[in-house]
Design a protein around this motif. Structure first.
Motif, PDB file in Angstrom:
ATOM      1  N   TYR A   1       7.658  24.303 110.816  1.00  0.00           N
ATOM      2  CA  TYR A   1       9.090  24.122 112.080  1.00  0.00           C
ATOM      3  C   TYR A   1      10.070  22.897 111.334  1.00  0.00           C
ATOM      4  O   TYR A   1       9.236  22.319 110.442  1.00  0.00           O
ATOM      5  N   LEU A   2      11.149  22.441 111.401  1.00  0.00           N
ATOM      6  CA  LEU A   2      12.009  21.703 110.764  1.00  0.00           C
ATOM      7  C   LEU A   2      11.877  20.140 111.582  1.00  0.00           C
ATOM      8  O   LEU A   2      10.709  20.618 113.269  1.00  0.00           O
ATOM      9  N   ARG A   3      10.972  19.541 110.797  1.00  0.00           N
ATOM     10  CA  ARG A   3      10.938  17.976 111.837  1.00  0.00           C
ATOM     11  C   ARG A   3      11.795  17.201 111.090  1.00  0.00           C
ATOM     12  O   ARG A   3      12.016  17.320 109.177  1.00  0.00           O
TER      13      ARG A   3
ATOM     14  N   ILE B   1      19.613  20.769 121.978  1.00  0.00           N
ATOM     15  CA  ILE B   1      20.869  21.632 121.356  1.00  0.00           C
ATOM     16  C   ILE B   1      20.048  23.317 121.116  1.00  0.00           C
ATOM     17  O   ILE B   1      19.277  23.467 120.055  1.00  0.00           O
ATOM     18  N   ASP B   2      20.673  23.820 121.706  1.00  0.00           N
ATOM     19  CA  ASP B   2      20.346  25.708 122.297  1.00  0.00           C
ATOM     20  C   ASP B   2      21.864  26.048 121.837  1.00  0.00           C
ATOM     21  O   ASP B   2      21.166  27.151 122.743  1.00  0.00           O
ATOM     22  N   LYS B   3      22.668  26.198 121.194  1.00  0.00           N
ATOM     23  CA  LYS B   3      23.303  26.516 121.063  1.00  0.00           C
ATOM     24  C   LYS B   3      22.947  27.660 119.637  1.00  0.00           C
ATOM     25  O   LYS B   3      23.883  29.389 119.658  1.00  0.00           O
ATOM     26  N   ASN B   4      22.154  27.298 118.979  1.00  0.00           N
ATOM     27  CA  ASN B   4      21.868  28.344 117.383  1.00  0.00           C
ATOM     28  C   ASN B   4      20.666  28.881 117.693  1.00  0.00           C
ATOM     29  O   ASN B   4      20.090  27.769 118.524  1.00  0.00           O
ATOM     30  N   LYS B   5      19.877  29.826 117.210  1.00  0.00           N
ATOM     31  CA  LYS B   5      18.206  29.392 117.519  1.00  0.00           C
ATOM     32  C   LYS B   5      18.134  29.029 115.234  1.00  0.00           C
ATOM     33  O   LYS B   5      18.756  29.569 114.832  1.00  0.00           O
ATOM     34  N   PRO B   6      17.035  28.353 115.538  1.00  0.00           N
ATOM     35  CA  PRO B   6      15.748  28.085 116.879  1.00  0.00           C
ATOM     36  C   PRO B   6      16.342  27.076 117.109  1.00  0.00           C
ATOM     37  O   PRO B   6      17.504  26.146 116.519  1.00  0.00           O
ATOM     38  N   ILE B   7      15.783  26.059 118.588  1.00  0.00           N
ATOM     39  CA  ILE B   7      16.392  25.412 119.281  1.00  0.00           C
ATOM     40  C   ILE B   7      15.760  23.545 118.500  1.00  0.00           C
ATOM     41  O   ILE B   7      14.360  24.333 118.431  1.00  0.00           O
ATOM     42  N   ILE B   8      17.185  23.347 118.948  1.00  0.00           N
ATOM     43  CA  ILE B   8      16.384  22.004 118.291  1.00  0.00           C
ATOM     44  C   ILE B   8      16.599  20.636 118.926  1.00  0.00           C
ATOM     45  O   ILE B   8      17.730  20.954 120.172  1.00  0.00           O
ATOM     46  N   TRP B   9      15.473  20.089 119.211  1.00  0.00           N
ATOM     47  CA  TRP B   9      15.486  19.094 119.864  1.00  0.00           C
ATOM     48  C   TRP B   9      15.561  17.210 119.403  1.00  0.00           C
ATOM     49  O   TRP B   9      14.085  17.505 118.098  1.00  0.00           O
ATOM     50  N   THR B  10      16.343  16.575 119.956  1.00  0.00           N
ATOM     51  CA  THR B  10      16.293  15.840 118.755  1.00  0.00           C
ATOM     52  C   THR B  10      16.094  14.111 119.599  1.00  0.00           C
ATOM     53  O   THR B  10      16.433  14.348 120.634  1.00  0.00           O
ATOM     54  N   LEU B  11      15.177  13.115 119.816  1.00  0.00           N
ATOM     55  CA  LEU B  11      15.021  12.483 119.995  1.00  0.00           C
ATOM     56  C   LEU B  11      16.071  11.199 119.296  1.00  0.00           C
ATOM     57  O   LEU B  11      15.877  10.520 118.217  1.00  0.00           O
ATOM     58  N   TYR B  12      17.036  10.677 120.559  1.00  0.00           N
ATOM     59  CA  TYR B  12      17.737   9.532 119.852  1.00  0.00           C
ATOM     60  C   TYR B  12      17.223   7.981 120.358  1.00  0.00           C
ATOM     61  O   TYR B  12      17.457   7.882 122.163  1.00  0.00           O
ATOM     62  N   LEU B  13      17.116   7.141 119.931  1.00  0.00           N
ATOM     63  CA  LEU B  13      16.570   5.534 119.831  1.00  0.00           C
ATOM     64  C   LEU B  13      17.680   4.798 119.237  1.00  0.00           C
ATOM     65  O   LEU B  13      17.980   4.934 117.969  1.00  0.00           O
ATOM     66  N   THR B  14      18.708   3.924 120.337  1.00  0.00           N
ATOM     67  CA  THR B  14      19.705   3.140 119.386  1.00  0.00           C
ATOM     68  C   THR B  14      20.021   1.441 119.976  1.00  0.00           C
ATOM     69  O   THR B  14      18.834   1.209 121.241  1.00  0.00           O
ATOM     70  N   PHE B  15      19.818   0.963 118.883  1.00  0.00           N
ATOM     71  CA  PHE B  15      19.845  -0.627 119.453  1.00  0.00           C
ATOM     72  C   PHE B  15      20.412  -1.370 118.271  1.00  0.00           C
ATOM     73  O   PHE B  15      21.474  -0.929 117.866  1.00  0.00           O
TER      74      PHE B  15
END
Length: 124
Positions: free
Chosen positions: A20-22, A71-85
């Motif tokens: 899977y993508l990471r 992000i579930d507009k396309n398959k596969p579904i993508i999950w992203t954790l964004y950390l801003t500092f």
């Protein structure tokens, strides 16, 4: 992948060796980013993305903001954790992100690569 655009300059490293993508990414935001008025930034983010969770965490001795995006507009579904500092010394802002695909064990998959965020160093 190296990205240079009006949002900011960044680099993303991705891998599919586990089936899977990471990925891990670093973006230096442009100066117009208004970290001091985070509520306005957050509202803008929420209009553009499907925010599942959000919060703050101590990072570089400051409260960094994070958003978990689906992000579930396309398959596969993508999950992203964004950390801003904010850079600890300069007037610069960064967003680190961890991305995984699929619905199964999303939290575990993100946690497995979370050490990349805490291993991030600012070299001066």
């Amino acid at each position: 992948m190296i990205n240079l655009d009006s949002i900011g300059s960044g680099i993303v490293v991705a891998d599919k060796s586990l089936g899977y993508l990471r990925s891990f990414g670093v973006i230096e935001k442009e100066k117009e980013f208004d970290f001091d008025n985070w509520e306005v930034q957050q509202k803008s983010i929420e209009k553009e993305f499907n925010i599942i969770e959000k919060g703050e965490v101590d990072f570089f001795n400051q409260q960094a903001k994070w958003n978990l995006v689906k992000i579930d507009k396309n398959k596969p579904i993508i999950w992203t954790l964004y950390l801003t500092f904010r850079h600890p010394k300069d007037d610069k802002f960064y967003t680190l992100n961890l991305t995984v695909e699929d619905q199964k064990n999303v939290r575990n998959k993100i946690c497995n690569i979370e050490s990349l965020i805490y291993g991030f160093k600012i070299i001066e």
